[in-house]
Design a protein around this motif. Sequence first.
Motif, PDB file in Angstrom:
ATOM      1  N   THR A 291     -97.683  85.668  85.157  1.00  0.00           N
ATOM      2  CA  THR A 291     -97.877  84.427  86.195  1.00  0.00           C
ATOM      3  C   THR A 291     -97.703  83.098  85.549  1.00  0.00           C
ATOM      4  O   THR A 291     -98.943  82.886  84.092  1.00  0.00           O
ATOM      5  CB  THR A 291     -99.223  84.514  87.109  1.00  0.00           C
ATOM      6  N   ALA A 292     -97.252  82.024  85.944  1.00  0.00           N
ATOM      7  CA  ALA A 292     -97.560  80.412  84.956  1.00  0.00           C
ATOM      8  C   ALA A 292     -98.189  79.856  85.687  1.00  0.00           C
ATOM      9  O   ALA A 292     -99.137  80.003  86.217  1.00  0.00           O
ATOM     10  CB  ALA A 292     -95.881  79.261  85.265  1.00  0.00           C
ATOM     11  N   THR A 293     -98.863  79.235  84.269  1.00  0.00           N
ATOM     12  CA  THR A 293     -99.798  78.351  84.503  1.00  0.00           C
ATOM     13  C   THR A 293     -99.223  77.266  86.085  1.00  0.00           C
ATOM     14  O   THR A 293     -98.736  77.472  86.270  1.00  0.00           O
ATOM     15  CB  THR A 293    -100.378  77.245  83.146  1.00  0.00           C
ATOM     16  N   HIS A 294    -101.311  77.277  86.186  1.00  0.00           N
ATOM     17  CA  HIS A 294    -101.745  76.778  87.719  1.00  0.00           C
ATOM     18  C   HIS A 294    -100.736  75.137  87.986  1.00  0.00           C
ATOM     19  O   HIS A 294    -100.515  75.081  87.133  1.00  0.00           O
ATOM     20  CB  HIS A 294    -102.729  76.500  88.013  1.00  0.00           C
ATOM     21  N   ARG A 295     -99.895  75.094  89.180  1.00  0.00           N
ATOM     22  CA  ARG A 295     -99.228  74.527  89.808  1.00  0.00           C
ATOM     23  C   ARG A 295     -99.761  73.713  91.247  1.00  0.00           C
ATOM     24  O   ARG A 295    -100.882  74.975  91.785  1.00  0.00           O
ATOM     25  CB  ARG A 295     -98.302  74.478  90.448  1.00  0.00           C
ATOM     26  N   TYR A 296     -99.887  72.799  92.139  1.00  0.00           N
ATOM     27  CA  TYR A 296    -100.485  72.474  93.280  1.00  0.00           C
ATOM     28  C   TYR A 296     -99.579  71.533  93.917  1.00  0.00           C
ATOM     29  O   TYR A 296     -98.492  70.872  93.262  1.00  0.00           O
ATOM     30  CB  TYR A 296    -101.725  71.950  92.667  1.00  0.00           C
ATOM     31  N   THR A 297     -99.219  71.931  95.097  1.00  0.00           N
ATOM     32  CA  THR A 297     -98.643  70.908  95.737  1.00  0.00           C
ATOM     33  C   THR A 297     -98.691  70.145  96.207  1.00  0.00           C
ATOM     34  O   THR A 297     -99.952  69.068  96.482  1.00  0.00           O
ATOM     35  CB  THR A 297     -98.332  71.972  97.360  1.00  0.00           C
ATOM     36  N   THR A 298     -98.285  68.365  96.023  1.00  0.00           N
ATOM     37  CA  THR A 298     -98.539  66.914  96.319  1.00  0.00           C
ATOM     38  C   THR A 298     -98.075  66.486  97.544  1.00  0.00           C
ATOM     39  O   THR A 298     -98.226  65.913  98.335  1.00  0.00           O
ATOM     40  CB  THR A 298     -97.407  65.878  95.265  1.00  0.00           C
TER      41      THR A 298
END
Length: 423
Positions: A291-298
Amino acid sequence: MTMEIAFFGRDWWNHAHAVAAALRERGAVHHAIVPWGEQEIPVWVIARYSEARDALSDPRLSKDGAGLIKILNKHLTVDGKEPELSAMFTARHMVFLDPPDHTRLRRVLAKHFTRGRIDRLKPRIEKMTAKLVDDLALGRPEDLISGMAFPLPLYVICELIGVPEEKRGALRAWTYALMEDLPDRAKAASLNMQTYLIELINTAHANPGDDLLSALVQETADEDRLSMEELLGTLFLLFVAGHETTTALIGNSLAGLLTDNGYLWREVGQRPELLPGVIKEFSRYDSAVATATHRYTTEPVTIGGTTIPAGEIVLVSLLSANRDERQFGHADQIDIFRKEPNLAFGHGIHHCLGVHLAFQETEIALGTLTRRFPAARMAVDKAELVRRQPAIIPNSLADLLVILGSAAVVDDADELTASPGRP
């Protein structure tokens, strides 16, 4: 086989491709729970290729470390006590930055982490590989993860940034602890590594050489001069993220070559010109980065018909996307002549900067082993291979036991004239 169909569930690490295939059929986006030490955090996982590719370059999915830490703290704080996160999340490096900060750090590193610098390392990589191969035993099970796939990338990074040989053993232990995803061990290892990296930076300032770190600390342009915090984060990223990815790529490629009675292993040993296609295909078929490193929804983001609320962590499953039948014909079969691009090293502004180095190390390791040991065979059945867990990002084998031999045994001489890797 009956299994609980869930990303990161009890069957995930050793049956990830089967789980991912079932979930792709159900939809492009799935809610999941990720173990975090003794705790858990909720995430959203993107499973299909098209949606994954778009998500990797969607600015609404932020990689800002400060914002990500706030979300992690919200889920992991217990009795008012915030978690102690490893330097992977707290250090200032480009993986967890958005533009313009990401743009600046990536430009500075790319300015010195050039293809020319990497190509000049090739003779040293060949010597390090030969030394590791010389230490392997013949005729009994030998672990090619601990014997080759793990140490080679670490030693190459040490060579790249100027770490003296006497310190490489300690860095190997700290890096391994950081990869285990066990919070207590990761925290201690990251503190030890940080202390040493500060010492290394100060040495490069006082006595610069021709290595990458010396080039970074001698940068004279004001806009390209990195702070101590930025230098630490960049070095940490090179050691941990770059090393882990290449370890997995080498290990997964070796395992793939040895399947089907080692047909591809023998073929590559005789035809090294096939190696670039082999490495590209195994980077897709058994992605080094799960899995690609963490992202979060803005803000609320709709992907594949599913709306993910604002303030949620999003993981892009490269392992699943790279086996998506909607993108790849015969996706579950190996074809070393594939032309389609894949997402093994990401996409967009965060596409891996170290791809060329990872491929060069893997090509040298695979080429050396297949030439030296044409009769190599797995010491266990493929079904017995175990993935290292509970790591979420890397897709690495815990070990790869192989019996090495010097004389190939081929039942049919015509076999080696066939086209390898075709379904």
